[in-house]
Design an enzyme around this catalytic site. Structure first.
Site, PDB file in Angstrom:
ATOM      1  N   LYS A  22       0.840  -1.205   0.000  1.00 15.78           N
ATOM      2  CA  LYS A  22       0.000   0.000   0.000  1.00 15.78           C
ATOM      3  C   LYS A  22       0.877   1.257   0.000  1.00 15.78           C
ATOM      4  O   LYS A  22       0.662   2.177  -0.777  1.00 15.78           O
ATOM      5  CB  LYS A  22      -0.882   0.013   1.238  1.00 15.78           C
ATOM      6  N   ASN A  23       1.896   1.266   0.851  1.00 19.42           N
ATOM      7  CA  ASN A  23       2.677   2.495   1.033  1.00 19.42           C
ATOM      8  C   ASN A  23       3.708   2.730  -0.050  1.00 19.42           C
ATOM      9  O   ASN A  23       4.378   3.762  -0.047  1.00 19.42           O
ATOM     10  CB  ASN A  23       3.315   2.510   2.423  1.00 19.42           C
ATOM     11  N   CYS A 116      -5.149  12.412  12.602  1.00 17.51           N
ATOM     12  CA  CYS A 116      -5.712  11.066  12.471  1.00 17.51           C
ATOM     13  C   CYS A 116      -5.583  10.418  13.848  1.00 17.51           C
ATOM     14  O   CYS A 116      -5.026  10.989  14.776  1.00 17.51           O
ATOM     15  CB  CYS A 116      -5.011  10.276  11.381  1.00 17.51           C
ATOM     16  N   ARG A 121       0.140  14.406  12.984  1.00 20.12           N
ATOM     17  CA  ARG A 121       0.652  14.120  11.638  1.00 20.12           C
ATOM     18  C   ARG A 121       0.637  15.349  10.734  1.00 20.12           C
ATOM     19  O   ARG A 121       0.026  15.391   9.681  1.00 20.12           O
ATOM     20  CB  ARG A 121      -0.129  12.958  11.034  1.00 20.12           C
ATOM     21  N   ASP A 304       4.873   0.410  11.961  1.00 20.84           N
ATOM     22  CA  ASP A 304       3.667  -0.259  11.451  1.00 20.84           C
ATOM     23  C   ASP A 304       3.577  -1.717  11.886  1.00 20.84           C
ATOM     24  O   ASP A 304       2.572  -2.374  11.620  1.00 20.84           O
ATOM     25  CB  ASP A 304       3.607  -0.167   9.926  1.00 20.84           C
ATOM     26  N   ARG A 396      -8.581  -0.567   4.908  1.00 22.45           N
ATOM     27  CA  ARG A 396      -7.754   0.467   4.290  1.00 22.45           C
ATOM     28  C   ARG A 396      -6.406  -0.104   3.855  1.00 22.45           C
ATOM     29  O   ARG A 396      -5.796   0.364   2.904  1.00 22.45           O
ATOM     30  CB  ARG A 396      -7.509   1.607   5.281  1.00 22.45           C
TER      31      ARG A 396
HETATM   32  C1  EPZ Z   1       4.129   6.922   6.423  1.00 26.46           C
HETATM   33  O1  EPZ Z   1       3.332   7.905   7.024  1.00 26.46           O
HETATM   34  C2  EPZ Z   1       3.232   5.697   6.268  1.00 26.46           C
HETATM   35  N1  EPZ Z   1       2.102   6.017   5.377  1.00 26.46           N
HETATM   36  C3  EPZ Z   1       2.737   5.254   7.638  1.00 26.46           C
HETATM   37  O2  EPZ Z   1       1.966   4.081   7.462  1.00 26.46           O
HETATM   38  C4  EPZ Z   1       3.947   4.938   8.516  1.00 26.46           C
HETATM   39  O3  EPZ Z   1       3.500   4.586   9.801  1.00 26.46           O
HETATM   40  C5  EPZ Z   1       4.866   6.167   8.594  1.00 26.46           C
HETATM   41  O4  EPZ Z   1       5.236   6.582   7.265  1.00 26.46           O
HETATM   42  C6  EPZ Z   1       6.127   5.892   9.378  1.00 26.46           C
HETATM   43  O5  EPZ Z   1       6.825   4.822   8.800  1.00 26.46           O
HETATM   44  C7  EPZ Z   1       2.320   6.048   4.053  1.00 26.46           C
HETATM   45  O6  EPZ Z   1       3.424   5.831   3.567  1.00 26.46           O
HETATM   46  C8  EPZ Z   1       1.125   6.359   3.193  1.00 26.46           C
HETATM   47  P1  EPZ Z   1       6.094  10.264   8.547  1.00 26.46           P
HETATM   48  P2  EPZ Z   1       3.872   9.430   7.069  1.00 26.46           P
HETATM   49  O7  EPZ Z   1       5.955  11.532   7.765  1.00 26.46           O
HETATM   50  O8  EPZ Z   1       4.737   9.686   5.907  1.00 26.46           O
HETATM   51  C9  EPZ Z   1       6.216  13.668  11.871  1.00 26.46           C
HETATM   52  C10 EPZ Z   1       0.138   2.660   7.749  1.00 26.46           C
HETATM   53  O9  EPZ Z   1      -0.300   2.094   8.738  1.00 26.46           O
HETATM   54  N2  EPZ Z   1       6.073  14.618  10.748  1.00 26.46           N
HETATM   55  O10 EPZ Z   1       7.250   9.380   8.277  1.00 26.46           O
HETATM   56  O11 EPZ Z   1       2.693  10.309   7.282  1.00 26.46           O
HETATM   57  C11 EPZ Z   1       4.987  12.787  12.027  1.00 26.46           C
HETATM   58  O12 EPZ Z   1       4.003  13.449  12.807  1.00 26.46           O
HETATM   59  C12 EPZ Z   1       0.586   4.092   7.834  1.00 26.46           C
HETATM   60  O13 EPZ Z   1       0.284   2.135   6.612  1.00 26.46           O
HETATM   61  C13 EPZ Z   1       6.043  15.989  11.012  1.00 26.46           C
HETATM   62  O14 EPZ Z   1       6.100  16.415  12.160  1.00 26.46           O
HETATM   63  O15 EPZ Z   1       4.761   9.416   8.372  1.00 26.46           O
HETATM   64  C14 EPZ Z   1       5.552  11.557  12.699  1.00 26.46           C
HETATM   65  O16 EPZ Z   1       5.642  11.815  14.085  1.00 26.46           O
HETATM   66  C15 EPZ Z   1       0.335   4.663   9.215  1.00 26.46           C
HETATM   67  N3  EPZ Z   1       5.941  16.857   9.970  1.00 26.46           N
HETATM   68  C16 EPZ Z   1       6.963  11.454  12.110  1.00 26.46           C
HETATM   69  O17 EPZ Z   1       7.259  12.747  11.576  1.00 26.46           O
HETATM   70  C17 EPZ Z   1       5.866  16.421   8.665  1.00 26.46           C
HETATM   71  O18 EPZ Z   1       5.776  17.269   7.748  1.00 26.46           O
HETATM   72  C18 EPZ Z   1       7.087  10.423  10.975  1.00 26.46           C
HETATM   73  O19 EPZ Z   1       5.998  10.633  10.098  1.00 26.46           O
HETATM   74  C19 EPZ Z   1       5.897  15.030   8.417  1.00 26.46           C
HETATM   75  C20 EPZ Z   1       6.014  14.151   9.469  1.00 26.46           C
END
Ligand code: EPZ
Length: 417
Positions: A22-23, A116, A121, A304, A396
Protein backbone atom coordinates in the site's frame (compact mmCIF):
# COMPACT_ATOMS: atom_id res chain seq x y z
CA UNK A 1 -21.00 -1.10 9.81
CA UNK A 2 -19.23 -4.40 9.13
CA UNK A 3 -17.66 -6.68 11.74
CA UNK A 4 -15.43 -9.74 11.79
CA UNK A 5 -16.64 -12.74 13.83
CA UNK A 6 -13.68 -14.88 14.85
CA UNK A 7 -13.68 -18.19 16.71
CA UNK A 8 -10.14 -18.38 18.02
CA UNK A 9 -7.80 -21.12 19.18
CA UNK A 10 -7.17 -22.70 15.76
CA UNK A 11 -3.66 -23.13 14.34
CA UNK A 12 -2.98 -21.30 11.07
CA UNK A 13 -1.50 -23.74 8.57
CA UNK A 14 -0.88 -23.32 4.85
CA UNK A 15 0.35 -20.87 2.22
CA UNK A 16 -0.71 -17.33 1.38
CA UNK A 17 0.44 -14.79 -1.19
CA UNK A 18 1.27 -11.23 -0.05
CA UNK A 19 -0.24 -8.33 -2.00
CA UNK A 20 1.54 -5.26 -3.34
CA UNK A 21 2.62 -2.66 -0.80
CA UNK A 22 0.00 0.00 0.00
CA UNK A 23 2.68 2.50 1.03
CA UNK A 24 4.56 2.04 -2.23
CA UNK A 25 1.47 2.04 -4.45
CA UNK A 26 0.10 5.34 -3.07
CA UNK A 27 3.12 7.58 -3.96
CA UNK A 28 3.62 5.73 -7.26
CA UNK A 29 0.00 6.35 -8.26
CA UNK A 30 0.52 10.05 -7.49
CA UNK A 31 3.67 10.01 -9.65
CA UNK A 32 1.43 9.45 -12.71
CA UNK A 33 0.77 13.21 -12.56
CA UNK A 34 4.40 13.86 -13.54
CA UNK A 35 4.02 12.75 -17.18
CA UNK A 36 1.58 13.03 -20.09
CA UNK A 37 2.36 9.43 -21.07
CA UNK A 38 0.88 6.15 -19.79
CA UNK A 39 2.14 4.83 -16.46
CA UNK A 40 1.51 1.07 -16.45
CA UNK A 41 1.57 -0.49 -12.97
CA UNK A 42 1.40 -4.12 -11.79
CA UNK A 43 0.83 -5.68 -8.34
CA UNK A 44 -1.30 -2.74 -7.17
CA UNK A 45 -3.27 -3.99 -4.13
CA UNK A 46 -7.09 -3.79 -4.10
CA UNK A 47 -7.47 -1.66 -0.94
CA UNK A 48 -9.75 1.14 0.23
CA UNK A 49 -6.84 3.61 0.29
CA UNK A 50 -5.83 2.70 -3.27
CA UNK A 51 -9.42 3.13 -4.46
CA UNK A 52 -9.49 6.55 -2.77
CA UNK A 53 -6.26 7.63 -4.51
CA UNK A 54 -7.61 6.44 -7.90
CA UNK A 55 -10.85 8.38 -7.25
CA UNK A 56 -8.83 11.49 -6.37
CA UNK A 57 -6.71 11.23 -9.54
CA UNK A 58 -9.76 10.55 -11.73
CA UNK A 59 -11.35 13.68 -10.27
CA UNK A 60 -8.34 15.62 -11.56
CA UNK A 61 -8.88 14.26 -15.05
CA UNK A 62 -6.34 11.42 -14.94
CA UNK A 63 -7.52 8.50 -17.08
CA UNK A 64 -7.52 5.35 -14.92
CA UNK A 65 -7.94 1.82 -16.28
CA UNK A 66 -7.88 -0.99 -13.73
CA UNK A 67 -7.82 -4.72 -14.40
CA UNK A 68 -7.29 -6.62 -11.14
CA UNK A 69 -3.87 -5.64 -9.84
CA UNK A 70 -2.87 -3.96 -13.15
CA UNK A 71 -3.52 -0.21 -13.35
CA UNK A 72 -2.79 2.11 -16.28
CA UNK A 73 -2.92 5.85 -15.64
CA UNK A 74 -2.60 8.79 -18.04
CA UNK A 75 -2.37 12.42 -16.88
CA UNK A 76 -2.21 13.85 -20.40
CA UNK A 77 -5.47 15.75 -20.00
CA UNK A 78 -5.61 16.88 -16.37
CA UNK A 79 -8.54 19.22 -15.78
CA UNK A 80 -8.09 20.08 -12.10
CA UNK A 81 -5.17 20.59 -9.73
CA UNK A 82 -7.35 20.46 -6.62
CA UNK A 83 -7.40 17.66 -4.01
CA UNK A 84 -10.69 18.28 -2.16
CA UNK A 85 -11.18 17.97 1.60
CA UNK A 86 -13.95 15.38 1.17
CA UNK A 87 -11.41 12.89 -0.20
CA UNK A 88 -8.25 14.03 1.62
CA UNK A 89 -9.94 13.69 5.04
CA UNK A 90 -10.50 9.98 4.33
CA UNK A 91 -6.91 9.37 3.29
CA UNK A 92 -4.06 11.61 4.37
CA UNK A 93 -1.71 10.16 1.75
CA UNK A 94 -3.64 12.36 -0.72
CA UNK A 95 -1.04 14.98 0.24
CA UNK A 96 1.27 13.05 -2.11
CA UNK A 97 -0.45 14.79 -5.05
CA UNK A 98 0.78 18.21 -3.84
CA UNK A 99 4.32 18.16 -5.20
CA UNK A 100 3.69 16.32 -8.49
CA UNK A 101 0.97 18.88 -9.30
CA UNK A 102 3.28 21.83 -8.61
CA UNK A 103 6.21 20.19 -10.41
CA UNK A 104 4.28 19.54 -13.64
CA UNK A 105 1.52 22.17 -13.67
CA UNK A 106 3.00 24.93 -11.53
CA UNK A 107 -0.01 25.02 -9.24
CA UNK A 108 -1.79 22.88 -6.63
CA UNK A 109 -4.58 23.27 -4.11
CA UNK A 110 -4.54 20.35 -1.69
CA UNK A 111 -6.61 20.13 1.46
CA UNK A 112 -4.64 19.82 4.68
CA UNK A 113 -5.20 16.21 5.78
CA UNK A 114 -6.09 17.03 9.36
CA UNK A 115 -5.10 14.77 12.21
CA UNK A 116 -5.71 11.07 12.47
CA UNK A 117 -6.16 8.56 15.26
CA UNK A 118 -2.43 7.92 15.77
CA UNK A 119 -1.31 11.53 15.92
CA UNK A 120 -1.42 15.12 14.68
CA UNK A 121 0.65 14.12 11.64
CA UNK A 122 1.42 17.61 10.32
CA UNK A 123 2.80 18.16 6.82
CA UNK A 124 5.03 21.13 7.69
CA UNK A 125 8.10 19.40 6.25
CA UNK A 126 6.38 18.93 2.89
CA UNK A 127 5.50 22.65 2.81
CA UNK A 128 8.89 23.86 4.08
CA UNK A 129 10.73 21.82 1.43
CA UNK A 130 8.43 23.01 -1.35
CA UNK A 131 9.10 26.63 -0.34
CA UNK A 132 12.85 25.96 -0.37
CA UNK A 133 12.42 24.68 -3.94
CA UNK A 134 11.00 28.09 -4.87
CA UNK A 135 7.24 27.64 -4.60
CA UNK A 136 5.03 30.23 -2.97
CA UNK A 137 2.88 28.30 -0.50
CA UNK A 138 0.07 29.60 1.68
CA UNK A 139 -2.49 27.95 3.93
CA UNK A 140 -5.94 29.28 3.15
CA UNK A 141 -9.22 27.95 4.55
CA UNK A 142 -7.68 24.55 5.31
CA UNK A 143 -6.03 24.17 1.92
CA UNK A 144 -2.36 24.24 0.94
CA UNK A 145 -2.17 26.53 -2.10
CA UNK A 146 1.16 26.33 -3.93
CA UNK A 147 2.40 28.12 -7.07
CA UNK A 148 5.69 27.98 -8.97
CA UNK A 149 6.53 28.84 -12.58
CA UNK A 150 9.25 26.19 -12.31
CA UNK A 151 10.80 24.77 -9.16
CA UNK A 152 14.51 25.31 -8.57
CA UNK A 153 16.85 22.68 -7.13
CA UNK A 154 17.92 23.22 -3.51
CA UNK A 155 19.74 21.61 -0.58
CA UNK A 156 17.03 20.30 1.78
CA UNK A 157 17.45 18.95 5.29
CA UNK A 158 14.22 17.71 6.88
CA UNK A 159 13.77 18.26 10.63
CA UNK A 160 12.95 14.59 11.11
CA UNK A 161 12.82 11.48 8.94
CA UNK A 162 9.48 11.64 7.11
CA UNK A 163 8.42 8.94 4.63
CA UNK A 164 5.78 10.80 2.61
CA UNK A 165 7.69 14.04 3.15
CA UNK A 166 10.72 12.51 1.42
CA UNK A 167 8.50 11.05 -1.31
CA UNK A 168 6.74 14.36 -1.95
CA UNK A 169 10.00 16.33 -2.14
CA UNK A 170 11.59 13.80 -4.49
CA UNK A 171 8.57 14.20 -6.78
CA UNK A 172 8.96 17.99 -6.58
CA UNK A 173 12.67 17.80 -7.47
CA UNK A 174 12.54 15.47 -10.49
CA UNK A 175 11.28 18.27 -12.80
CA UNK A 176 13.02 21.17 -11.02
CA UNK A 177 15.69 23.32 -12.66
CA UNK A 178 19.00 22.09 -11.27
CA UNK A 179 20.12 19.67 -8.56
CA UNK A 180 18.30 18.91 -5.30
CA UNK A 181 19.86 17.14 -2.34
CA UNK A 182 17.58 15.79 0.41
CA UNK A 183 19.39 15.05 3.66
CA UNK A 184 17.81 13.10 6.54
CA UNK A 185 15.83 11.30 3.84
CA UNK A 186 13.63 8.31 4.72
CA UNK A 187 15.17 4.98 3.73
CA UNK A 188 12.00 2.83 3.66
CA UNK A 189 11.75 0.27 0.80
CA UNK A 190 8.61 2.10 -0.36
CA UNK A 191 10.67 5.28 -0.90
CA UNK A 192 13.17 3.25 -2.93
CA UNK A 193 10.35 1.70 -4.97
CA UNK A 194 8.98 5.15 -5.83
CA UNK A 195 12.47 6.27 -6.90
CA UNK A 196 12.87 3.15 -9.07
CA UNK A 197 9.57 3.94 -10.79
CA UNK A 198 10.59 7.59 -11.30
CA UNK A 199 13.96 6.50 -12.76
CA UNK A 200 12.08 4.23 -15.19
CA UNK A 201 10.17 7.40 -16.18
CA UNK A 202 13.46 9.18 -16.92
CA UNK A 203 14.20 10.86 -13.60
CA UNK A 204 17.83 11.25 -12.51
CA UNK A 205 18.01 10.06 -8.87
CA UNK A 206 20.80 8.57 -6.79
CA UNK A 207 21.21 7.68 -3.12
CA UNK A 208 17.67 6.39 -2.59
CA UNK A 209 17.66 4.02 0.40
CA UNK A 210 20.37 6.10 2.08
CA UNK A 211 19.94 9.25 4.23
CA UNK A 212 21.05 11.46 1.29
CA UNK A 213 19.12 11.47 -1.98
CA UNK A 214 20.41 13.53 -4.97
CA UNK A 215 18.05 14.46 -7.79
CA UNK A 216 19.06 16.18 -11.04
CA UNK A 217 15.96 17.81 -12.50
CA UNK A 218 14.96 17.06 -16.11
CA UNK A 219 12.62 18.84 -18.55
CA UNK A 220 9.99 16.12 -18.66
CA UNK A 221 9.30 12.52 -17.66
CA UNK A 222 8.01 9.82 -20.02
CA UNK A 223 5.77 6.84 -19.44
CA UNK A 224 6.98 3.59 -17.89
CA UNK A 225 5.92 0.15 -16.69
CA UNK A 226 6.54 -0.76 -13.04
CA UNK A 227 5.70 -3.58 -10.62
CA UNK A 228 4.98 -2.46 -7.05
CA UNK A 229 7.01 -4.20 -4.32
CA UNK A 230 5.42 -6.65 -1.88
CA UNK A 231 3.81 -5.36 1.31
CA UNK A 232 6.31 -6.05 4.12
CA UNK A 233 3.78 -5.03 6.79
CA UNK A 234 1.07 -7.38 5.51
CA UNK A 235 3.70 -10.15 5.43
CA UNK A 236 4.83 -9.29 8.96
CA UNK A 237 1.24 -9.34 10.18
CA UNK A 238 0.80 -12.89 8.88
CA UNK A 239 4.09 -13.97 10.44
CA UNK A 240 2.85 -12.82 13.86
CA UNK A 241 -0.51 -14.56 13.31
CA UNK A 242 1.39 -17.80 12.64
CA UNK A 243 3.39 -17.39 15.86
CA UNK A 244 0.47 -16.65 18.20
CA UNK A 245 -1.62 -19.56 16.82
CA UNK A 246 1.39 -21.92 17.03
CA UNK A 247 0.96 -22.52 13.32
CA UNK A 248 2.99 -23.26 10.21
CA UNK A 249 2.55 -20.64 7.49
CA UNK A 250 4.38 -20.11 4.20
CA UNK A 251 4.15 -16.50 2.98
CA UNK A 252 5.03 -16.15 -0.73
CA UNK A 253 5.77 -13.25 -3.09
CA UNK A 254 7.34 -11.24 -0.28
CA UNK A 255 10.76 -9.57 -0.03
CA UNK A 256 12.64 -10.91 3.05
CA UNK A 257 15.46 -8.39 2.58
CA UNK A 258 12.94 -5.62 3.44
CA UNK A 259 12.10 -7.31 6.75
CA UNK A 260 15.44 -8.31 8.31
CA UNK A 261 14.73 -6.70 11.69
CA UNK A 262 11.23 -8.17 11.93
CA UNK A 263 12.54 -11.64 11.01
CA UNK A 264 15.25 -11.34 13.69
CA UNK A 265 12.63 -10.39 16.30
CA UNK A 266 10.51 -13.41 15.30
CA UNK A 267 13.55 -15.66 15.80
CA UNK A 268 14.11 -14.00 19.20
CA UNK A 269 10.50 -14.91 20.05
CA UNK A 270 11.34 -18.55 19.37
CA UNK A 271 9.80 -18.95 15.91
CA UNK A 272 11.41 -21.35 13.45
CA UNK A 273 12.02 -19.52 10.14
CA UNK A 274 12.96 -20.78 6.69
CA UNK A 275 13.77 -17.88 4.37
CA UNK A 276 13.91 -18.04 0.55
CA UNK A 277 14.41 -15.42 -2.15
CA UNK A 278 10.74 -14.36 -2.15
CA UNK A 279 9.14 -16.48 0.59
CA UNK A 280 9.31 -17.05 4.33
CA UNK A 281 7.99 -20.06 6.28
CA UNK A 282 7.15 -19.42 9.96
CA UNK A 283 6.58 -22.30 12.38
CA UNK A 284 5.90 -22.07 16.12
CA UNK A 285 5.28 -24.53 18.92
CA UNK A 286 4.48 -23.36 22.45
CA UNK A 287 4.25 -19.81 23.77
CA UNK A 288 6.55 -17.14 22.34
CA UNK A 289 9.38 -15.65 24.35
CA UNK A 290 8.95 -11.93 25.19
CA UNK A 291 10.50 -9.59 22.59
CA UNK A 292 11.07 -5.94 23.45
CA UNK A 293 11.00 -3.49 20.53
CA UNK A 294 11.59 0.20 19.94
CA UNK A 295 10.15 1.71 16.76
CA UNK A 296 12.53 3.81 14.65
CA UNK A 297 12.80 4.75 10.95
CA UNK A 298 13.93 2.06 8.49
CA UNK A 299 16.06 -0.02 8.64
CA UNK A 300 15.07 -0.21 12.31
CA UNK A 301 11.95 -1.84 13.73
CA UNK A 302 8.93 -0.43 11.83
CA UNK A 303 6.21 1.47 13.71
CA UNK A 304 3.67 -0.26 11.45
CA UNK A 305 4.58 -3.58 13.12
CA UNK A 306 4.39 -2.26 16.71
CA UNK A 307 0.76 -3.21 17.37
CA UNK A 308 1.22 -6.71 15.94
CA UNK A 309 4.23 -7.37 18.20
CA UNK A 310 2.21 -6.04 21.14
CA UNK A 311 -0.21 -8.91 20.48
CA UNK A 312 2.65 -11.42 20.28
CA UNK A 313 3.96 -10.23 23.64
CA UNK A 314 0.50 -10.50 25.23
CA UNK A 315 0.93 -14.29 25.04
CA UNK A 316 4.67 -14.46 25.74
CA UNK A 317 6.35 -16.28 28.63
CA UNK A 318 7.56 -13.15 30.42
CA UNK A 319 7.57 -9.35 30.21
CA UNK A 320 8.40 -7.15 27.21
CA UNK A 321 8.79 -3.39 26.74
CA UNK A 322 7.43 -1.73 23.58
CA UNK A 323 8.52 1.84 22.91
CA UNK A 324 6.85 3.91 20.17
CA UNK A 325 9.07 6.79 19.06
CA UNK A 326 7.40 7.78 15.76
CA UNK A 327 3.80 8.65 16.63
CA UNK A 328 2.46 10.21 19.79
CA UNK A 329 -0.74 8.19 20.11
CA UNK A 330 -0.18 4.73 18.70
CA UNK A 331 -1.23 2.63 21.73
CA UNK A 332 -5.00 2.68 21.16
CA UNK A 333 -5.02 -1.09 20.66
CA UNK A 334 -3.91 -1.49 24.31
CA UNK A 335 -7.30 -1.07 26.03
CA UNK A 336 -8.90 -3.31 23.39
CA UNK A 337 -6.27 -6.04 23.94
CA UNK A 338 -6.91 -5.75 27.68
CA UNK A 339 -10.57 -6.63 27.01
CA UNK A 340 -9.23 -9.97 25.78
CA UNK A 341 -7.34 -10.44 29.05
CA UNK A 342 -3.97 -8.92 28.15
CA UNK A 343 -1.91 -7.40 30.97
CA UNK A 344 -0.39 -4.14 29.74
CA UNK A 345 0.63 -0.92 31.48
CA UNK A 346 1.71 2.29 29.75
CA UNK A 347 4.45 4.61 30.96
CA UNK A 348 4.78 7.54 28.54
CA UNK A 349 5.76 6.17 25.15
CA UNK A 350 6.48 2.69 26.53
CA UNK A 351 4.06 -0.18 27.05
CA UNK A 352 5.05 -2.92 29.52
CA UNK A 353 3.44 -6.20 28.47
CA UNK A 354 3.22 -9.07 30.96
CA UNK A 355 2.45 -12.19 28.93
CA UNK A 356 -0.46 -14.43 29.93
CA UNK A 357 -1.02 -18.13 29.07
CA UNK A 358 -4.19 -17.40 27.09
CA UNK A 359 -6.53 -14.64 25.94
CA UNK A 360 -10.31 -15.01 25.94
CA UNK A 361 -12.66 -13.81 23.22
CA UNK A 362 -14.63 -10.54 23.54
CA UNK A 363 -16.13 -7.74 21.46
CA UNK A 364 -13.36 -5.29 20.52
CA UNK A 365 -13.16 -2.13 18.42
CA UNK A 366 -10.62 -1.25 15.76
CA UNK A 367 -9.29 2.30 16.02
CA UNK A 368 -6.69 2.57 13.26
CA UNK A 369 -5.23 0.42 10.51
CA UNK A 370 -2.44 -1.49 12.23
CA UNK A 371 -4.28 -1.63 15.58
CA UNK A 372 -7.12 -3.44 13.78
CA UNK A 373 -4.64 -6.02 12.48
CA UNK A 374 -3.29 -6.59 16.00
CA UNK A 375 -6.84 -7.15 17.29
CA UNK A 376 -7.67 -9.66 14.55
CA UNK A 377 -4.45 -11.52 15.31
CA UNK A 378 -5.24 -11.54 19.03
CA UNK A 379 -8.77 -12.82 18.36
CA UNK A 380 -7.32 -15.67 16.25
CA UNK A 381 -5.30 -16.77 19.30
CA UNK A 382 -7.99 -16.10 21.93
CA UNK A 383 -10.17 -18.90 23.28
CA UNK A 384 -13.79 -18.53 22.23
CA UNK A 385 -15.54 -16.05 19.96
CA UNK A 386 -14.52 -12.44 19.34
CA UNK A 387 -16.22 -9.70 17.37
CA UNK A 388 -14.01 -7.00 15.86
CA UNK A 389 -15.97 -3.82 15.16
CA UNK A 390 -15.22 -0.89 12.79
CA UNK A 391 -13.19 -3.06 10.43
CA UNK A 392 -13.26 -0.35 7.76
CA UNK A 393 -9.94 0.56 9.38
CA UNK A 394 -8.62 -2.88 8.41
CA UNK A 395 -9.88 -2.63 4.83
CA UNK A 396 -7.75 0.47 4.29
CA UNK A 397 -4.55 -1.56 4.35
CA UNK A 398 -5.28 -5.28 4.05
CA UNK A 399 -6.62 -6.90 0.90
CA UNK A 400 -9.38 -9.46 1.68
CA UNK A 401 -7.69 -10.33 4.98
CA UNK A 402 -10.44 -12.67 6.19
CA UNK A 403 -10.28 -14.66 2.95
CA UNK A 404 -6.53 -15.12 3.32
CA UNK A 405 -6.88 -16.11 6.97
CA UNK A 406 -9.73 -18.54 6.20
CA UNK A 407 -7.51 -20.21 3.59
CA UNK A 408 -5.08 -20.88 6.47
CA UNK A 409 -7.80 -22.54 8.56
CA UNK A 410 -9.08 -19.59 10.57
CA UNK A 411 -12.75 -19.56 11.62
CA UNK A 412 -13.52 -15.98 10.55
CA UNK A 413 -16.46 -14.37 8.78
CA UNK A 414 -17.39 -10.82 7.83
CA UNK A 415 -20.90 -9.80 8.88
CA UNK A 416 -23.01 -6.68 8.50
CA UNK A 417 -23.89 -5.37 11.96
C1 EPZ B 1 4.13 6.92 6.42
O1 EPZ B 1 3.33 7.90 7.02
C2 EPZ B 1 3.23 5.70 6.27
N1 EPZ B 1 2.10 6.02 5.38
C3 EPZ B 1 2.74 5.25 7.64
O2 EPZ B 1 1.97 4.08 7.46
C4 EPZ B 1 3.95 4.94 8.52
O3 EPZ B 1 3.50 4.59 9.80
C5 EPZ B 1 4.87 6.17 8.59
O4 EPZ B 1 5.24 6.58 7.27
C6 EPZ B 1 6.13 5.89 9.38
O5 EPZ B 1 6.82 4.82 8.80
C7 EPZ B 1 2.32 6.05 4.05
O6 EPZ B 1 3.42 5.83 3.57
C8 EPZ B 1 1.13 6.36 3.19
P1 EPZ B 1 6.09 10.26 8.55
P2 EPZ B 1 3.87 9.43 7.07
O7 EPZ B 1 5.96 11.53 7.77
O8 EPZ B 1 4.74 9.69 5.91
C9 EPZ B 1 6.22 13.67 11.87
C10 EPZ B 1 0.14 2.66 7.75
O9 EPZ B 1 -0.30 2.09 8.74
N2 EPZ B 1 6.07 14.62 10.75
O10 EPZ B 1 7.25 9.38 8.28
O11 EPZ B 1 2.69 10.31 7.28
C11 EPZ B 1 4.99 12.79 12.03
O12 EPZ B 1 4.00 13.45 12.81
C12 EPZ B 1 0.59 4.09 7.83
O13 EPZ B 1 0.28 2.13 6.61
C13 EPZ B 1 6.04 15.99 11.01
O14 EPZ B 1 6.10 16.41 12.16
O15 EPZ B 1 4.76 9.42 8.37
C14 EPZ B 1 5.55 11.56 12.70
O16 EPZ B 1 5.64 11.82 14.09
C15 EPZ B 1 0.33 4.66 9.21
N3 EPZ B 1 5.94 16.86 9.97
C16 EPZ B 1 6.96 11.45 12.11
O17 EPZ B 1 7.26 12.75 11.58
C17 EPZ B 1 5.87 16.42 8.66
O18 EPZ B 1 5.78 17.27 7.75
C18 EPZ B 1 7.09 10.42 10.98
O19 EPZ B 1 6.00 10.63 10.10
C19 EPZ B 1 5.90 15.03 8.42
C20 EPZ B 1 6.01 14.15 9.47
Amino acid sequence: MQQLKICGGRRLVGEIRVSGAKNAALPILAASLLTADDLVLHNVPDLADVRTMLKLLSGMGVRVERNGTDVTLNAGAVTSTVAPYELVKTMRASVLTLCPLVARFGTAEVSLPGGCAIGARPVDQHIRGLRQLGASVEIDHGYVKAQAARLTGAHLVTDMVTVTGTENLVMAAVLADGVTVIENAAREPEVVDLCNCLKAMGAKIEGEGTPVIRIEGVERLHGAEHTVIADRIEAGSFFVAAVVTQGDVLVTHCEPRHMEVVLDKLREAGAQLNVGADWVRVRMTGRPKPVSVRTVPHPGFPTDMQAQFMTLNCLAEGTARITETIFENRFMHVPELMRLGAQISIEGHTAIVQGVPALTGATIMATDLRASASLVIAALAAQGESTVDRIYHLDRGYEHMEDKLRSLGADIVRVNA
